[in-house]
Design an enzyme around this catalytic site. Structure first.
Site, PDB file in Angstrom:
ATOM      1  CD  GLU A   1      15.894  -1.843   1.076  1.00 16.05           C
ATOM      2  OE1 GLU A   1      16.110  -2.984   0.616  1.00 16.05           O
ATOM      3  OE2 GLU A   1      16.746  -1.178   1.674  1.00 16.05           O
TER       4      GLU A   1
ATOM      5  CD  GLU B   1       3.276  -4.115   0.700  1.00 10.90           C
ATOM      6  OE1 GLU B   1       2.221  -4.719   0.960  1.00 10.90           O
ATOM      7  OE2 GLU B   1       3.315  -2.961   0.275  1.00 10.90           O
TER       8      GLU B   1
ATOM      9  CB  CYS C   1       5.805  -1.018  -5.563  1.00 15.79           C
ATOM     10  SG  CYS C   1       6.102  -0.944  -3.798  1.00 15.79           S
TER      11      CYS C   1
END
Ligand code: UGA
Length: 469
Positions: free
Chosen positions: A154, A158, A283
């Protein structure tokens, strides 16, 4: 309309929850599984638990109809052919991704397999994870022809995760199995065929009926590397421009002009060239460490990634020096801090450079009055209230009597401050902007001493003479 497919999504964090409601939005029927009963109850009640544009509306539209929430992974496995795994892969002490949640989910799925299943890895994982998932399932007694494992990373950001899911730059599907590939094609066909974008209620974005996203099929290992390499490259771009901004400061040049100048080269592109106080979030820091560790384990020298990390850490230290250069001593100074989230439009404070900076300022003896439109509740857990650490209800309250105002997160509302009012509220009109939200000239015209990233410091004429800027 395509035939709805029954999909299980394991994990209801940022990736899992967004994927679940977006699969429902494109017409499928979803069972979203989480082993946290409290979370499942909240989601069943319509509470998204995270701050994400479009998510509350989509959850409201589909919860308990096209999206069901449960803690029962066995039931979801039996009911669905496609099982997306979107559980956390936190960073372990060694920097590697901790894959124990992925392994636990794979074993549990294996115990409930009742026919051909496709297990699709959506969490960010190192190369070879698919291989391991396959082995775990086989070790649990499942025949090789009863399942396939696919990598479908993916690329959601955010804050814009729903738009990113429905309007992706690309959909990457890593599989060596034709049967699995057909299922994934069918799942994403409302997007790749453009049909979704024709619906009157479709969430708008850059894709359209005539410009649908492409589905790129690769090997599983390539797909795994695509995810890590994408994040590493984006982090590299940020560290690169931050290093250039330091050079600009030393040479009295302007990094915004430089970034525009290099970004106009279509081979480089303008995105992710915003200088600042360094990247954060759940991330980039974790993924760069994990990618570096994967390379190390495979005997590949990728020390470039260590440099990316080093620049990122230094960027925070440089900002602290900037605050010191504007205020001289820090002990006892009252600082208004705008922004605690790791970036604008989110309440997430994981690895937030703003939180790190506030901790450093507190350690220097400053009093901090912080305001963030969404992240204060989470921040309070890391930075508890005290006489030194205070939280304000708004920008004005934070700025009142402040010795300086620091902008640490790029929320849009921080780019539209009422400068005249701010000037009257503050004890000293000093703004130190870690996100370059203002034009230095505009700030000096409004009477502020203004320090930003990679641009010459600016001060009103009388101040400038005193400071020698
Ligand atoms: C990032 C990637 O952008 C997504 O594609 C990926 O799917 C996601 O990680 C993930 O792996 O799950 P995210 O962490 O939400 O998304 O945030 P970004 O918008 O990428 O920003 C990351 C950090 O970089 C923030 O602290 C931001 O302020 C900083 N940043 C970003 C800059 O300092 N300069 C820039 O030009 C861009």
């Amino acid at each position: 309309m395509v035939e709805p497919i029954q999909i299980a999504v394991v994990g209801s964090g940022y990736v899992g929850l967004v994927a679940a409601v977006c699969f429902a939005e494109i017409g499928h029927s979803v069972i979203c599984v989480d082993n946290d009963e409290g979370k499942v109850a909240a989601l069943q009640g319509g509470n998204t638990l995270i701050h994400e544009n479009h998510l509350p509306a989509l959850l409201e539209r589909y919860r308990n109809t096209r999206v069901r929430f449960t803690t029962d992974l066995g039931e979801a496995t039996r009911a669905c052919q496609a099982i997306f795994v979107a559980v956390g892969t936190p960073q372990s002490d060694t920097g590697d991704a901790d894959l124990s949640y992925v392994e636990a989910v794979a074993s549990e799925i294996a115990r409930s397999i009742n026919g051909y299943k496709v297990i699709i890895e959506k969490s960010t994982v190192p190369v070879y994870t698919n291989e391991w998932i396959r082995r775990v399932i086989e070790r649990n007694g499942v025949a090789r022809d009863s399942f396939d494992v696919v990598s479908n990373p993916e690329f959601l950001r955010e804050g814009t995760a729903v738009e990113d899911f429905l309007h992706p730059d690309r959909i990457v599907v890593g599989t060596d199995s034709e049967r699995a590939s057909e299922l994934l094609d069918a799942i994403y066909s409302p997007l790749t065929g453009g049909e979704y974008y024709q619906q009157p209620t479709a969430i708008p974005g850059c894709c359209s009926r005539l410009n649908p996203p492409i589905l790129l099929q690769t090997s599983t290992k390539s797909a795994e590397i695509i995810k890590h390499a994408s994040n590493a490259f984006l982090a590299l771009k940020i560290s690169f421009i931050n290093a250039v901004s330091n050079l600009c400061e030393a040479a009295d040049a302007n990094v915004e002009q430089v970034a525009r100048g290099i970004g106009l080269d279509s081979r480089i592109g303008p995105k992710f060239l915003r200088p600042g106080i360094g990247y954060g979030g759940s991330c980039f820091p974790k993924d760069i460490a994990a990618f570096r560790s994967v390379a190390e384990q495979m005997g590949v020298d990728f020390s470039l990634l260590s440099e990316v990390e080093k620049i990122n850490i230094n960027q925070k230290k440089r900002f602290l020096s900037k605050v010191r250069s504007a205020l001289w001593t820090l002990r006892g100074k009252r600082l208004a801090v705008l922004g605690l989230a790791f970036k604008g439009d989110t309440d997430d404070i994981r690895e937030s450079p703003a939180i790190d900076l506030v901790s450093m300022l507190l350690a220097e003896g400053c009093t901090v009055i912080a305001y963030d439109p969404a992240a204060m509740e989470r921040a309070e857990v890391k930075l508890p209230r005290s006489s030194q650490m205070q939280y304000a209800n708004g920008i004005e309250e934070a700025a009142t009597d402040a010795d300086a105002l620091l902008i640490l997160t790029d929320w849009q509302e921080f780019a539209r401050l009422d400068l005249m009012q701010l000037h009257t509220l503050m004890r000293y009109p000093i703004v130190i902007d870690g996100r370059n939200l203002y034009d230095p000239k505009q700030m000096t015209e409004n009477g502020f001493t203004y320090l930003s990233i990679g641009r010459p410091s600016a001060a009103p004429l009388h101040e400038a003479a005193r400071l020698g800027v």
